[in-house]
Design a protein around this motif. Sequence first.
Motif, PDB file in Angstrom:
ATOM      1  N   GLU A   1       1.052  -0.985  -0.065  1.00 27.81           N
ATOM      2  CA  GLU A   1      -0.006  -0.219  -0.115  1.00 27.81           C
ATOM      3  C   GLU A   1       0.983   0.670   0.140  1.00 27.81           C
ATOM      4  O   GLU A   1       1.916   1.022   0.508  1.00 27.81           O
TER       5      GLU A   1
ATOM      6  N   ARG B   1      -3.482   1.781  -3.450  1.00 29.91           N
ATOM      7  CA  ARG B   1      -3.528  -0.097  -3.510  1.00 29.91           C
ATOM      8  C   ARG B   1      -3.098   0.378  -4.575  1.00 29.91           C
ATOM      9  O   ARG B   1      -4.031  -0.168  -5.768  1.00 29.91           O
ATOM     10  N   PRO B   2      -2.186  -0.270  -5.010  1.00 27.83           N
ATOM     11  CA  PRO B   2      -1.324  -0.438  -6.465  1.00 27.83           C
ATOM     12  C   PRO B   2      -2.235  -1.982  -7.155  1.00 27.83           C
ATOM     13  O   PRO B   2      -2.985  -1.499  -8.357  1.00 27.83           O
ATOM     14  N   ASP B   3      -2.730  -2.795  -6.392  1.00 32.51           N
ATOM     15  CA  ASP B   3      -3.584  -3.692  -6.490  1.00 32.51           C
ATOM     16  C   ASP B   3      -5.068  -3.416  -7.215  1.00 32.51           C
ATOM     17  O   ASP B   3      -5.690  -3.854  -7.977  1.00 32.51           O
TER      18      ASP B   3
ATOM     19  N   SER C   1      -5.989   0.038  -7.726  1.00 29.05           N
ATOM     20  CA  SER C   1      -5.934   1.028  -9.009  1.00 29.05           C
ATOM     21  C   SER C   1      -5.065  -0.171 -10.559  1.00 29.05           C
ATOM     22  O   SER C   1      -5.860   0.186 -11.373  1.00 29.05           O
ATOM     23  N   THR C   2      -4.681  -0.680 -10.221  1.00 28.54           N
ATOM     24  CA  THR C   2      -4.084  -1.577 -12.224  1.00 28.54           C
ATOM     25  C   THR C   2      -4.890  -2.313 -12.545  1.00 28.54           C
ATOM     26  O   THR C   2      -5.455  -2.386 -13.422  1.00 28.54           O
ATOM     27  N   ARG C   3      -6.151  -3.291 -11.646  1.00 27.11           N
ATOM     28  CA  ARG C   3      -7.266  -4.048 -11.775  1.00 27.11           C
ATOM     29  C   ARG C   3      -7.961  -2.773 -12.386  1.00 27.11           C
ATOM     30  O   ARG C   3      -8.621  -1.900 -13.403  1.00 27.11           O
ATOM     31  N   TYR C   4      -8.318  -0.992 -12.015  1.00 28.61           N
ATOM     32  CA  TYR C   4      -9.348  -0.175 -11.862  1.00 28.61           C
ATOM     33  C   TYR C   4      -8.993  -0.007 -13.513  1.00 28.61           C
ATOM     34  O   TYR C   4     -10.372   0.255 -14.168  1.00 28.61           O
ATOM     35  N   ALA C   5      -7.902   0.639 -13.729  1.00 32.46           N
ATOM     36  CA  ALA C   5      -7.521   0.883 -14.998  1.00 32.46           C
ATOM     37  C   ALA C   5      -7.485   0.179 -16.555  1.00 32.46           C
ATOM     38  O   ALA C   5      -7.698   0.622 -17.140  1.00 32.46           O
ATOM     39  N   GLN C   6      -6.706  -1.042 -15.998  1.00 36.43           N
ATOM     40  CA  GLN C   6      -7.573  -1.827 -16.686  1.00 36.43           C
ATOM     41  C   GLN C   6      -9.266  -2.412 -17.173  1.00 36.43           C
ATOM     42  O   GLN C   6      -9.252  -2.458 -17.760  1.00 36.43           O
TER      43      GLN C   6
ATOM     44  N   SER D   1     -10.012   0.766 -19.313  1.00 36.61           N
ATOM     45  CA  SER D   1      -9.474   1.094 -20.791  1.00 36.61           C
ATOM     46  C   SER D   1     -10.277  -0.006 -20.946  1.00 36.61           C
ATOM     47  O   SER D   1     -10.768  -0.024 -22.624  1.00 36.61           O
TER      48      SER D   1
END
Length: 115
Positions: free
Chosen positions: A10, A73-75, A77-82, A85
């Motif tokens: 985090e 939370r990178p986990d 934020s990465t899922r959110y961005a993907q 898109s």
Amino acid sequence: MSTQADHGHELIPRPEPTPDALRAALTVVAPGRLDEMQAMKDDAFAKAVEWQSLSPVQSWVLIWAKEIEIARRPDLSTRYAQAKSNLEHEDPDIAHEALRELSAILDEALKAVRE
């Protein structure tokens, strides 16, 4: 800053659900959104006065606590961005899955900030 369940790495601890703590957290995880946060805060406070109700301010706190939960939370934020898109993907199955994933991420973030 409050305690929380371990979600892996985090960027910052979960902030307390107060305007000052949320602003300080956003300054670290998404400083480019500070103007957006302030505009929404101004609107929430104006509605609170007009409606003679704290519900717009409570909603503002919850919205930004959720947004910061995702950003810190990178986990997530990465899922959110993907997922974002893929929302308008030409394959309807991929777009549908992106919408389902986006909903799951938002639910997870909201549940976390309500702990």
